[in-house]
Design a protein around this motif. Structure first.
Motif, PDB file in Angstrom:
ATOM      1  N   ASP A 482       0.845  -1.200   0.000  1.00  0.00           N
ATOM      2  CA  ASP A 482       0.000   0.000   0.000  1.00  0.00           C
ATOM      3  C   ASP A 482       0.878   1.247   0.000  1.00  0.00           C
ATOM      4  O   ASP A 482       1.616   1.495   0.961  1.00  0.00           O
ATOM      5  N   ARG A 527     -12.090   5.456   2.230  1.00  0.00           N
ATOM      6  CA  ARG A 527     -12.548   4.226   1.582  1.00  0.00           C
ATOM      7  C   ARG A 527     -13.830   4.517   0.819  1.00  0.00           C
ATOM      8  O   ARG A 527     -14.750   5.150   1.337  1.00  0.00           O
ATOM      9  N   SER A 547      -7.261   4.198  -7.449  1.00  0.00           N
ATOM     10  CA  SER A 547      -8.235   3.414  -6.696  1.00  0.00           C
ATOM     11  C   SER A 547      -7.530   2.147  -6.239  1.00  0.00           C
ATOM     12  O   SER A 547      -7.201   1.284  -7.059  1.00  0.00           O
ATOM     13  N   ASP A 548      -7.273   2.029  -4.944  1.00  0.00           N
ATOM     14  CA  ASP A 548      -6.525   0.902  -4.383  1.00  0.00           C
ATOM     15  C   ASP A 548      -7.498  -0.151  -3.864  1.00  0.00           C
ATOM     16  O   ASP A 548      -8.012  -0.062  -2.741  1.00  0.00           O
ATOM     17  N   LEU A 549      -7.751  -1.156  -4.695  1.00  0.00           N
ATOM     18  CA  LEU A 549      -8.727  -2.188  -4.382  1.00  0.00           C
ATOM     19  C   LEU A 549      -8.315  -2.984  -3.155  1.00  0.00           C
ATOM     20  O   LEU A 549      -7.150  -3.357  -3.001  1.00  0.00           O
ATOM     21  N   GLU A 550      -9.289  -3.256  -2.276  1.00  0.00           N
ATOM     22  CA  GLU A 550      -9.065  -4.066  -1.084  1.00  0.00           C
ATOM     23  C   GLU A 550      -9.520  -5.499  -1.337  1.00  0.00           C
ATOM     24  O   GLU A 550     -10.417  -5.754  -2.148  1.00  0.00           O
ATOM     25  N   PHE A 556      -5.138  -3.913   1.428  1.00  0.00           N
ATOM     26  CA  PHE A 556      -4.746  -3.463   0.095  1.00  0.00           C
ATOM     27  C   PHE A 556      -4.319  -4.650  -0.766  1.00  0.00           C
ATOM     28  O   PHE A 556      -3.565  -5.515  -0.337  1.00  0.00           O
ATOM     29  N   ARG A 559      -3.717  -1.913  -7.205  1.00  0.00           N
ATOM     30  CA  ARG A 559      -3.893  -0.519  -7.620  1.00  0.00           C
ATOM     31  C   ARG A 559      -4.432  -0.463  -9.042  1.00  0.00           C
ATOM     32  O   ARG A 559      -3.868  -1.054  -9.962  1.00  0.00           O
ATOM     33  N   ILE A 563     -12.403   0.222 -11.661  1.00  0.00           N
ATOM     34  CA  ILE A 563     -12.829  -0.925 -10.862  1.00  0.00           C
ATOM     35  C   ILE A 563     -14.081  -1.528 -11.500  1.00  0.00           C
ATOM     36  O   ILE A 563     -15.115  -0.861 -11.594  1.00  0.00           O
ATOM     37  N   ARG A 571     -17.684  -4.073  -3.517  1.00  0.00           N
ATOM     38  CA  ARG A 571     -16.232  -3.957  -3.533  1.00  0.00           C
ATOM     39  C   ARG A 571     -15.813  -2.621  -2.953  1.00  0.00           C
ATOM     40  O   ARG A 571     -16.512  -1.615  -3.110  1.00  0.00           O
ATOM     41  N   TYR A 573     -12.445   0.148  -2.114  1.00  0.00           N
ATOM     42  CA  TYR A 573     -11.086   0.563  -2.443  1.00  0.00           C
ATOM     43  C   TYR A 573     -10.737   1.851  -1.717  1.00  0.00           C
ATOM     44  O   TYR A 573     -11.606   2.620  -1.316  1.00  0.00           O
TER      45      TYR A 573
END
Length: 605
Positions: A482, A527, A547-550, A556, A559, A563, A571, A573
């Protein structure tokens, strides 16, 4: 092309579809036009590589050119007379100046640099970041490249993207990439229509089911009754009827209207990328389509995915991947053992395809595979399984979407009076979403999901158990941790909503024209949680920031700049609000965005 291909009913290709690309298959040269790279001569299988522009001082002219992909000459919006637009080859760390001139005489234009981090006034969204480029005028884009990878650029003015204004943007890295390759090819996928795009949008508003010709028949009913029983079959048909939807409605527009292109080449034109046996070839796939999801494979070759949306990932070996509009994937292949391999990109609804060839020399073509069987949606696909894993247990008399509410025109009903969800349900795989007050009794919403989960390991409708290893979001991990490191300080949840019969699309039941901006504080880590209440997939793009997808545990994972949101998914991020200004946030299905699925995001100091 084999006779088996022509006779195969699953190909869903008419004679008109077969001849696509044979007449000209690209931009028409003629008097009064700028120098235009002709994709094919008549009947030729020889492709000309796209024009590539390099450097820090570039000039782009947006205008009209004549094109022919179907046997009919039609007008297109082009850049420097080219469709797709020229490949821009830039370098990380450089400051570039791009002069964009509008030679159109009757409409404004713009260019958005998709996925590129830059100042808001360089982002190219009329009405938010600048006023647009008027006819006869030019705009000077100037920004420093803070990243590398595979990206693209396109118009953000009305339907110009659909009309041809899109191109690849490649940013070479300062440091060597974490993989080796001997040569590379850009593979730009897109969809073309001979219709005027504005007329197509009007048709979608009036007849949104126009392209969904695969309705279930009496024969299908009898077959299902024998297999599942009369009661179960009647219940199933009743649920779909109350939702006013069909399980074959996978895409709004398909090959009944579209011609699918690979690097501006129709299927019969056979775009060709060369290789030498034993080389490692980097293929930069870009989905520059307006409305089409493509499922991509190269029969006989494994693909190793090394980057997603321009960002390096841990390598993943696959046979096939689904690419949403606006996404990019970099893959490495090692062709050997034969002289030609087919690049095959079928649409998600299995109505048509784009294709080309990797070959040791021009003029070769490998067999084109048959289109896969047409998939059908299930209640589970749409988040209405109620824990039944795809069957309809416990849903008799209802559609599984919180039945019983009043005033829902779609007949499916929404739960009334729920407060906005405040907890981080995506990390916990929350299957009972709480819907927003703005959704209750809303005539622009025809359904709501009753069970959601991230579905990061699900290949998707039509790709499950097909005998091939298919890429999933869950299989991809960024090659870095992350980049921010902070836990989000707050959370915003948005529901993707719409009404199929009205072709109305929005967030939380509120179309763009009536929505308040989403306000972020400069520097905060937050978030965003998305819940897809609709039966359609939506690729969601937030301009200006990553947008950092979880993953399903809220950690994390990946990236991205876009999305993808299949039906029934939830979902989340993370976003670092490090870009001041006004930014667009929207579905990248062009006609969904224009129909209202868009918001403004403001990042203020």
């Amino acid at each position: 092309m084999s006779s088996d291909f022509l006779s195969d009913p699953r190909s869903a290709l008419s004679r008109r579809r077969f001849v696509q690309g044979l007449a000209i298959g690209g931009v028409v040269t003629g008097a009064g036009l700028a120098r235009i790279p002709q994709a094919f001569a008549a009947g030729s299988a020889m492709a000309v590589p796209p024009v590539e522009l390099r450097g820090t001082e570039l000039s782009l002219a947006i205008g009209r050119s004549a094109v022919n992909f179907t046997g009919r000459t039609r007008p297109a919006i082009t850049v420097n007379g080219s469709l797709p637009a020229p490949i821009l080859r830039l370098r990380e760390g450089d400051t570039v100046n791009l002069r964009v001139a509008n030679t159109l005489t009757d409409e404004m234009t713009s260019i958005h640099w998709h996925g590129i981090l830059l100042p808001a006034n360089m982002d190219g969204v009329p009405g938010l970041s600048f006023n647009g480029i008027a006819p006869g005028e030019a705009y000077q884009y100037r920004f420093q490249l803070k990243q590398s990878g595979t990206y693209w650029y396109h118009s953000h003015s009305m339907f110009q993207e659909q009309a041809g204004l899109y191109g690849a943007l490649i940013v070479d890295p300062l440091a060597p990439p974490p993989y080796h390759f001997d040569r590379e090819h850009v593979v730009m996928l897109s969809d073309w229509t001979d219709m005027d795009p504005t007329a197509l949008f009007r048709r979608m508003k009036k007849m949104p089911m126009h392209d969904n010709t695969y309705q279930r028949t009496v024969g299908d009913f009898m077959r299902d009754a024998r297999k599942d029983g009369l009661r179960e079959t009647l219940s199933d048909r009743g649920m779909w009827g109350r939702m006013r939807m069909t399980p074959s409605d996978l895409s709004d527009i398909n090959a009944h209207t579209y011609t699918y292109l690979m690097n501006g080449t129709a299927p019969a034109g056979n775009w060709t990328g060369l290789f030498r046996s034993g080389e490692k070839v980097l293929l930069r796939f870009i989905n520059g389509s307006a409305m089409t999801y493509f499922d991509v494979r190269i029969p006989g070759l494994k693909m190793t995915v090394v980057a997603a949306d321009g960002q390096y990932i841990h390598p993943v070996s696959i046979d096939e991947f689904r690419i949403a509009p606006a996404e990019t994937f970099d893959v490495i292949v090692e062709p050997t053992g034969q002289d030609a391999f087919t690049l095959f990109a079928q649409d998600m609804g299995r109505t048509g395809y784009a294709c080309g060839t990797l070959a040791t020399r021009q003029g070769l073509q490998a067999p084109i595979p048959q289109i896969d069987p047409r998939p059908l949606l299930t209640m589970s696909d749409m988040g209405h399984d109620m824990g039944s894993h795809g069957d309809h247990a416990g849903m008799e008399g209802g559609c599984g979407a919180n039945m019983g509410a009043k005033g829902m025109e779609g007949g499916c009903g929404a739960a009334m009076g729920h407060d906005a969800h405040a907890g981080h349900g995506a990390a916990a795989g929350d299957k009972s979403p709480k819907h927003k007050p703005s959704e209750a009794g809303n005539p622009l919403i025809d359904m709501q999901t009753s069970a959601t989960e991230p579905k990061l390991d699900d290949p998707g409708i039509g790709l499950r158990d097909n005998g091939r290893k298919v890429l999933t979001y869950g299989a991809m991990r960024s090659l870095f941790e992350d980049p921010d490191g902070r836990e989000p300080g707050r959370e915003i949840e948005l529901h993707l909503t719409g009404h199929m019969e009205k072709f109305a699309w929005n967030f939380d039941g509120i179309p763009f024209a009536g929505a308040e901006p989403i306000k972020l504080n400069y520097g905060e880590r937050m978030r965003i949680v998305l819940v897809n209440d609709t039966m359609m997939q939506h690729p969601i793009h937030l301009h200006g920031v990553w947008s950092d997808l979880e993953n399903a545990d809220g950690e994390f994972q990946l990236r991205k700049h876009t999305i993808d949101m299949p039906p029934g998914t939830r979902r989340s991020y993370r976003v670092r609000a490090d870009a001041l200004g006004r930014w667009a946030f929207h579905c990248h299905l062009l006609y969904h965005m224009e129909a209202g699925m868009m918001r403004e995001v403001r990042i203020d100091a």
